[in-house]
Design a protein around this motif. Structure first.
Motif, PDB file in Angstrom:
ATOM      1  N   SER A  27      -5.746   6.462  -0.667  1.00 19.54           N
ATOM      2  CA  SER A  27      -5.367   6.561   0.738  1.00 19.54           C
ATOM      3  C   SER A  27      -3.926   6.116   0.952  1.00 19.54           C
ATOM      4  CB  SER A  27      -6.302   5.698   1.599  1.00 19.54           C
ATOM      5  OG  SER A  27      -5.807   5.549   2.911  1.00 19.54           O
ATOM      6  N   ALA A  28      -3.548   5.004   0.328  1.00 18.20           N
ATOM      7  CA  ALA A  28      -2.182   4.502   0.487  1.00 18.20           C
ATOM      8  C   ALA A  28      -1.163   5.504  -0.052  1.00 18.20           C
ATOM      9  CB  ALA A  28      -2.040   3.152  -0.215  1.00 18.20           C
ATOM     10  N   ALA A  29      -1.485   6.131  -1.184  1.00 18.43           N
ATOM     11  CA  ALA A  29      -0.564   7.115  -1.773  1.00 18.43           C
ATOM     12  C   ALA A  29      -0.429   8.342  -0.872  1.00 18.43           C
ATOM     13  CB  ALA A  29      -1.068   7.527  -3.156  1.00 18.43           C
ATOM     14  N   ILE A  30      -1.565   8.848  -0.382  1.00 19.24           N
ATOM     15  CA  ILE A  30      -1.523  10.003   0.517  1.00 19.24           C
ATOM     16  C   ILE A  30      -0.813   9.645   1.812  1.00 19.24           C
ATOM     17  CG2 ILE A  30      -2.954  11.548   1.925  1.00 19.24           C
ATOM     18  CD1 ILE A  30      -2.863  12.276  -1.026  1.00 19.24           C
ATOM     19  N   GLY A  31      -1.087   8.437   2.322  1.00 18.89           N
ATOM     20  CA  GLY A  31      -0.436   8.002   3.555  1.00 18.89           C
ATOM     21  C   GLY A  31       1.067   7.954   3.415  1.00 18.89           C
ATOM     22  N   ALA A  32       1.551   7.464   2.278  1.00 18.05           N
ATOM     23  CA  ALA A  32       2.995   7.417   2.052  1.00 18.05           C
ATOM     24  C   ALA A  32       3.600   8.812   2.074  1.00 18.05           C
ATOM     25  CB  ALA A  32       3.288   6.722   0.719  1.00 18.05           C
ATOM     26  N   LEU A  33       2.913   9.768   1.458  1.00 18.62           N
ATOM     27  CA  LEU A  33       3.409  11.149   1.452  1.00 18.62           C
ATOM     28  C   LEU A  33       3.428  11.734   2.866  1.00 18.62           C
ATOM     29  CD1 LEU A  33       1.673  12.640  -1.726  1.00 18.62           C
ATOM     30  CD2 LEU A  33       4.114  12.183  -1.407  1.00 18.62           C
ATOM     31  N   PRO A  38       7.354  14.377   6.065  1.00 17.30           N
ATOM     32  CA  PRO A  38       7.784  14.933   7.350  1.00 17.30           C
ATOM     33  C   PRO A  38       9.001  14.209   7.919  1.00 17.30           C
ATOM     34  CG  PRO A  38       5.405  14.656   7.311  1.00 17.30           C
ATOM     35  CD  PRO A  38       5.943  13.939   6.117  1.00 17.30           C
ATOM     36  N   ALA A  39       9.092  12.888   7.678  1.00 17.84           N
ATOM     37  CA  ALA A  39      10.252  12.149   8.176  1.00 17.84           C
ATOM     38  C   ALA A  39      11.540  12.708   7.595  1.00 17.84           C
ATOM     39  CB  ALA A  39      10.107  10.667   7.824  1.00 17.84           C
ATOM     40  N   LEU A  40      11.514  13.043   6.316  1.00 24.40           N
ATOM     41  CA  LEU A  40      12.701  13.608   5.677  1.00 24.40           C
ATOM     42  C   LEU A  40      12.976  15.038   6.154  1.00 24.40           C
ATOM     43  CD1 LEU A  40      12.136  12.350   2.010  1.00 24.40           C
ATOM     44  CD2 LEU A  40      13.727  11.423   3.710  1.00 24.40           C
ATOM     45  N   VAL A  41      11.905  15.799   6.323  1.00 22.42           N
ATOM     46  CA  VAL A  41      12.050  17.208   6.707  1.00 22.42           C
ATOM     47  C   VAL A  41      12.545  17.353   8.141  1.00 22.42           C
ATOM     48  CG1 VAL A  41      10.800  19.363   7.100  1.00 22.42           C
ATOM     49  CG2 VAL A  41      10.347  18.009   5.042  1.00 22.42           C
ATOM     50  N   PHE A  42      12.015  16.513   9.056  1.00 21.05           N
ATOM     51  CA  PHE A  42      12.299  16.699  10.483  1.00 21.05           C
ATOM     52  C   PHE A  42      13.279  15.679  11.051  1.00 21.05           C
ATOM     53  CE2 PHE A  42       7.880  18.289   9.866  1.00 21.05           C
ATOM     54  CZ  PHE A  42       8.173  19.630  10.040  1.00 21.05           C
ATOM     55  N   ASP A 193       4.316  15.049  14.252  1.00 15.61           N
ATOM     56  CA  ASP A 193       4.475  13.639  14.596  1.00 15.61           C
ATOM     57  C   ASP A 193       3.159  12.887  14.414  1.00 15.61           C
ATOM     58  OD1 ASP A 193       7.124  14.072  15.349  1.00 15.61           O
ATOM     59  OD2 ASP A 193       6.612  14.356  17.465  1.00 15.61           O
ATOM     60  N   VAL A 194       2.061  13.515  14.825  1.00 14.35           N
ATOM     61  CA  VAL A 194       0.765  12.847  14.687  1.00 14.35           C
ATOM     62  C   VAL A 194       0.361  12.777  13.217  1.00 14.35           C
ATOM     63  CG1 VAL A 194       0.063  13.567  17.011  1.00 14.35           C
ATOM     64  CG2 VAL A 194      -0.661  14.915  15.044  1.00 14.35           C
ATOM     65  N   LEU A 195       0.818  13.746  12.423  1.00 16.90           N
ATOM     66  CA  LEU A 195       0.575  13.683  10.979  1.00 16.90           C
ATOM     67  C   LEU A 195       1.237  12.437  10.398  1.00 16.90           C
ATOM     68  CD1 LEU A 195      -0.679  15.295   8.594  1.00 16.90           C
ATOM     69  CD2 LEU A 195       1.590  16.293   8.253  1.00 16.90           C
ATOM     70  N   GLY A 196       2.442  12.143  10.855  1.00 19.73           N
ATOM     71  CA  GLY A 196       3.130  10.943  10.406  1.00 19.73           C
ATOM     72  C   GLY A 196       2.419   9.675  10.848  1.00 19.73           C
ATOM     73  N   GLY A 197       1.875   9.684  12.073  1.00 14.84           N
ATOM     74  CA  GLY A 197       1.118   8.527  12.547  1.00 14.84           C
ATOM     75  C   GLY A 197      -0.138   8.317  11.732  1.00 14.84           C
ATOM     76  N   PHE A 198      -0.784   9.408  11.400  1.00 12.48           N
ATOM     77  CA  PHE A 198      -1.975   9.368  10.562  1.00 12.48           C
ATOM     78  C   PHE A 198      -1.630   8.756   9.201  1.00 12.48           C
ATOM     79  CE2 PHE A 198      -5.553  11.439   8.272  1.00 12.48           C
ATOM     80  CZ  PHE A 198      -6.585  11.133   9.152  1.00 12.48           C
ATOM     81  N   LEU A 202      -2.962   5.316   7.115  1.00 13.12           N
ATOM     82  CA  LEU A 202      -3.549   5.443   5.776  1.00 13.12           C
ATOM     83  C   LEU A 202      -2.792   4.608   4.750  1.00 13.12           C
ATOM     84  CD1 LEU A 202      -4.353   9.267   5.506  1.00 13.12           C
ATOM     85  CD2 LEU A 202      -5.902   7.389   6.081  1.00 13.12           C
ATOM     86  N   LEU A 203      -1.516   4.394   4.982  1.00  6.66           N
ATOM     87  CA  LEU A 203      -0.706   3.582   4.078  1.00  6.66           C
ATOM     88  C   LEU A 203      -0.868   2.092   4.365  1.00  6.66           C
ATOM     89  CD1 LEU A 203       1.598   3.107   2.005  1.00  6.66           C
ATOM     90  CD2 LEU A 203       3.203   3.476   3.909  1.00  6.66           C
ATOM     91  N   VAL A 204      -0.761   1.718   5.619  1.00  9.93           N
ATOM     92  CA  VAL A 204      -0.654   0.305   5.982  1.00  9.93           C
ATOM     93  C   VAL A 204      -1.986  -0.443   5.883  1.00  9.93           C
ATOM     94  CG1 VAL A 204      -0.177  -1.269   7.906  1.00  9.93           C
ATOM     95  CG2 VAL A 204       1.386   0.611   7.407  1.00  9.93           C
ATOM     96  N   VAL A 205      -3.077   0.157   6.345  1.00  8.51           N
ATOM     97  CA  VAL A 205      -4.351  -0.570   6.355  1.00  8.51           C
ATOM     98  C   VAL A 205      -4.810  -0.978   4.956  1.00  8.51           C
ATOM     99  CG1 VAL A 205      -6.810  -0.441   6.950  1.00  8.51           C
ATOM    100  CG2 VAL A 205      -5.085   0.351   8.574  1.00  8.51           C
ATOM    101  N   PRO A 206      -4.791  -0.070   3.966  1.00 10.93           N
ATOM    102  CA  PRO A 206      -5.168  -0.509   2.612  1.00 10.93           C
ATOM    103  C   PRO A 206      -4.263  -1.614   2.069  1.00 10.93           C
ATOM    104  CG  PRO A 206      -5.241   1.870   2.749  1.00 10.93           C
ATOM    105  CD  PRO A 206      -4.583   1.394   4.003  1.00 10.93           C
ATOM    106  N   LEU A 207      -2.959  -1.516   2.320  1.00 11.74           N
ATOM    107  CA  LEU A 207      -2.044  -2.551   1.850  1.00 11.74           C
ATOM    108  C   LEU A 207      -2.323  -3.884   2.536  1.00 11.74           C
ATOM    109  CD1 LEU A 207       1.362  -0.615   1.651  1.00 11.74           C
ATOM    110  CD2 LEU A 207      -0.266  -1.099  -0.181  1.00 11.74           C
TER     111      LEU A 207
END
Length: 231
Positions: A27-33, A38-42, A193-198, A202-207
């Protein structure tokens, strides 16, 4: 060493159930992606991408009354609604005697709120006359809360390596998906934007869960001056 019959010897339940450890790493790995790509793309954009227009068109076809429902869901991401959501999830964890998970709820939701706020001016994506939009903090907060609830349910039901991830995934999709739908319906955010929030959740909670569990372990096995373990 504390005797097995002593209540103090009973270790607190981990925030991250052992059966879900591989899933949370994934989950953390997918969340980071989902957060970084999208942050880099947009970055620096001020309009929707092709995929945003396509998803927006699909959501705009929602049933009558969707706007009112979306407003009610959106309230959970506002300061008062978010605070009440944190209190509710934390209370559930404490009633279930999962203090580490309760701490994860408080710290995790706070962390995604801070991260989503800090990233907005860095990414500098804008919507509606210049409002910073990436990532969606509303989506991040509700997805984080849903993920904690999923971890709680998986632990209470003693879910295994298959059912545990399924339960966690279901709560994340239901909770985060509902808020994502609301943000797109209200055109408060682009779909990406909501994809980034999602991804943020997924990144922060597992960490956060891993950090709290590590802290609990360190406190539990803290050596005394003579090299033994605390009584």
């Amino acid at each position: 060493m504390v005797s097995a019959g002593n209540p103090r010897a009973v270790r607190a339940r981990a925030a991250a159930p052992p059966a879900l450890a591989p899933t949370l790493r994934f989950s953390a790995a997918i969340g980071a992606l989902l957060l970084v790509v999208p942050a880099l793309v947009f970055a620096g954009d001020s309009g929707p991408a092709r995929i945003d227009r396509w998803v927006q068109h699909l959501v705009d076809g929602s049933a009558a009354g969707a706007w009112d429902l979306a407003h009610r869901v959106d309230w959970l991401g506002e300061p008062v609604g978010r605070a009440m959501m944190v209190l509710a999830v934390t209370a559930l964890c404490l009633v279930a005697k999962r203090p580490a998970l309760a701490a994860t709820a408080v710290v995790g939701i706070a962390a995604v709120s801070v991260l989503s706020t800090v990233l907005k001016p860095i990414v500098d994506r804008r919507i509606h006359d210049g409002f910073l939009s990436y990532p969606s903090g509303h989506t991040a907060a509700v997805t984080a809360a849903a993920m904690v609830v999923g971890l709680l349910l998986a632990d209470l039901l003693h879910a295994g390596a298959v059912t545990g991830p399924a339960i966690a995934l279901a709560t994340v999709v239901l909770g985060g998906g509902l808020m994502a739908w609301a943000q797109i319906t209200l055109t408060a955010h682009y779909p990406t934007d909501v994809l980034g929030g999602f991804g943020c959740a997924l990144l922060v909670v597992p960490l956060t869960a891993a950090a709290i569990d590590q802290l609990v372990r360190l406190r539990t096995v803290r050596p005394t001056r003579n090299g033994g373990t605390p009584a």
